[in-house]
Design an enzyme around this catalytic site. Sequence first.
Site, PDB file in Angstrom:
ATOM      1  N   TRP A 341       0.851  -1.195   0.000  1.00 51.58           N
ATOM      2  CA  TRP A 341       0.000   0.000   0.000  1.00 51.58           C
ATOM      3  C   TRP A 341       0.885   1.242   0.000  1.00 51.58           C
ATOM      4  CZ3 TRP A 341      -0.264   4.138   3.348  1.00 51.58           C
ATOM      5  CH2 TRP A 341      -1.340   5.014   3.167  1.00 51.58           C
ATOM      6  N   HIS A 342       2.026   1.145   0.716  1.00 56.92           N
ATOM      7  CA  HIS A 342       2.899   2.311   0.808  1.00 56.92           C
ATOM      8  C   HIS A 342       3.561   2.644  -0.525  1.00 56.92           C
ATOM      9  CE1 HIS A 342       2.481   1.886   5.160  1.00 56.92           C
ATOM     10  NE2 HIS A 342       2.848   3.144   5.200  1.00 56.92           N
ATOM     11  N   GLY A 343       3.788   1.655  -1.335  1.00 59.26           N
ATOM     12  CA  GLY A 343       4.418   1.955  -2.612  1.00 59.26           C
ATOM     13  C   GLY A 343       4.492   0.716  -3.477  1.00 59.26           C
TER      14      GLY A 343
END
Lengths: 493, 362
Positions: A341-343
Amino acid sequence: MLFNSWGYVLFLLVGVALHWALPQRWRIGFLCFASMLFYAMWRWEFCLLVIFSAAVDFFCGKHIARATHKRRRRAFLLLSLVTNLGLLGFFKYTYFALDNLKKVGALAGLTGLADVDLGFSIILPLGISFYTFQTISYSIDVYRGVIRPIDRFPLFLAYVMFWPQLVAGPILRAGEVVEQLERPRTLDWRRLSGGLSLVVLGLFKKVVLADNIAPMVELWYEMDPNLLTGIDVWVANFLFGFQIYCDFSGYSDIAIGSAAMVGLTFPDNFNWPYMSRSPREFWRRWHISLSSWIRDYLYLPLTGREFQTRSTGGMGVASQPDQQQSHAKALLLTWLIMGLWHGAAWTFALWGLYHGLVVLLYRVLKPLQKLVERAPPLAWLLMLHVAMAGWIPFRAASLRQALAMFAKILNPTTYRISGMVTGMSLRLAGYSYLWAALLPLGMVAAYFARKRTAEGRVPPAVLHPAKIVVTALMVCLILISMQARKQFIYFQF
Amino acid sequence: VLAFQLLAQRFADFDPQQTGLGENTTSVEDARFDGRRVNLISADPGSVRELTETVRSQRAAQQRIALWLGASQLHAINDIQPSDRLAVVHANERGTRRNAPLAYVQFSAANANFHELLAVYLFLRSRGLSPDWLIAAVTYDDLREPGVRAEFAEMARAGLQALERPRGTGVHNLIREIETAAQTAATKDPVARSAVADTPQEALERALNRTLEGVWPAYRERGAVRAGLEVLWANAVVAAAFKVRGRPVVHVPEELASWNLEALDSLLEVAREDGVRVLLYRAPHRPGEARFYHDRAEYDRFFVRLGERCDERSVSFADLETIVPAEHWGVTNTGQPDVFHFSGVGHQALGSAVDSLMEKAD
């Protein structure tokens, strides 16, 4: 619009003044308008995407609530999930998927894949990861019967688009915001000044601390990891750990403070995470709204346990020692998704897995649990290092760099003070060693000062002048450092 | 706001460009001989064009070109006087006096390591500045400088395009550094690049800054205030550290020195294939220090090895360590003896020494 800009200062002051000057019935509409203006200062055309996403969930929410058959309710929930996750997947993960497809193709000898080109470029809409999660939570909450559907689209749009939380959270539940938006609000000067103080604190964390730590972090991470010593890697990790904390918690402070200035209360998104003594505590204190979201909409459903309804408490539940071992897979999957989700990069997946494994270790190893109970300072020191080491894959440019840096901190023979630092190299800024030591010390001092203040142990004759001096100093440093240049790290997610 | 106003008044004349070189030490960015530009400290297009013009006119006048590369010692003058000139100007003057068909041009950069000097050489070569002689100052201290700074990576990129084939490990290192720089730039791009570029907010910020600067003159000085405070803070930290521990003996990590020497080897290799003759010299160092800046034994051993390396490759090597007497050196920002930068008299000594070496070598 960037929070760390004069543009935002002007926007906030005018926006808050107009909000309170307008009659109550116009305020929802005004918040929608102001939020759209805020977003349009980046790219106006992407406002339409947010509105589309919100419209789908508003429509689905209404039909989920109205539907009498379970299949129909599910169909509308599915429509909401497919739309939201489809948009997120397309904008955020298309290039990542294509790159990996090409790599797999190359391994399998499918040379034709190497030339595959989309033929168009994709711009990641600002805040898509955040508002998508927010709208998904709305549809699921309506489906679960936790909340009633919102009956007015402007009200729903104000919930999704409300500017303080639009681009980087906190990720709030409709149940926490909508009722506040609907309720008549009166101007409370104490709340207004409290909000303004939080905005100043957030700006200080971002423009004075995070933005000044950033160049030192860049220097270390731009170096060939083979040239670093084990201590250098720790210095780089501590610096980045504090940079990202100041950056993101600074953003959250500005968001929460801005909301307070228009009379809305947002829950805390950070609560001294580096003072944690265990992963359980850490995940109750770091990016609380995201980890609470992951807990209620991913981890608990995967383990078949009862969900919660508020964006507080974080992922502490996943770290409880009494968890069944069969939940380990759910835990690792949850953290893998949290990482991605962060990257859209494998370094973020590694970051997620690292934290999943750390949580698992603390769950399984009894000595670690005993350490937390019997020697809190030692447990804190250990957890601080565990958390800081976890930033390696988050910041590293590649898996190779991340693994090389992990290898350095795991190899005792690499532990020596770098010659670049004893020589006070201009290039490598020997000061970064000093900063890496001062920041945790400063944090501990601030934590205990805050605790004493909260407990009323500081006499007003000391407290008030100290507050004035500290605030004045912060404003002065903000004036010196403010540049609408440095983006918040979490904007890229 | 009042504090900011006072700071702005205090730092209004502060020039961030001149920091780092030492107390009362000035960077000379544009040195001229006979009206022609003879030095560069960055690759900004205008300056490069001027230097190219110098080289072209000197070649037309049947002069051979000596390209002189080095660190900040070459462009910094302590206690600068109106008549002071850089060493490169003195070398040109001496060369002209003895009617030598030789013109010196110089590129110097603070703390430049050999990878960066290699990048500079490749860049200038790609811009038609290929010299007949290459003179390089060997500053032991800069062997501990890692990596290649962005501006040099940019120069290397341009220079490597004009290189027929990669020569030596140093060139491969350079290519790797460029790739790393590009990868890092791409990775951090969303964070590092201007967050308001090409957005409506950009225009808004410009207008607000212009207005603020108009109504509050002190705000205009924010860059100087920031730089001044940073320098004050940095100096205070270093001075305090020195007070507690004494000035440390600066070690050059073996792995960094070896890594940088790979670039020197590549520089010599490319120059040899280009038919360029090379003179390396041990850069002047302040004599008579109570405690030598580096580990003296390591320092001497390194230059003995370097001399042998030069002999193997038939490259001229000279020792100019002690040519500038102790009284012509400056002090650092923290009040310590400066071992790298000297006065105008020192520049005259260096310029004359280099030209005299060239006279012998020719």
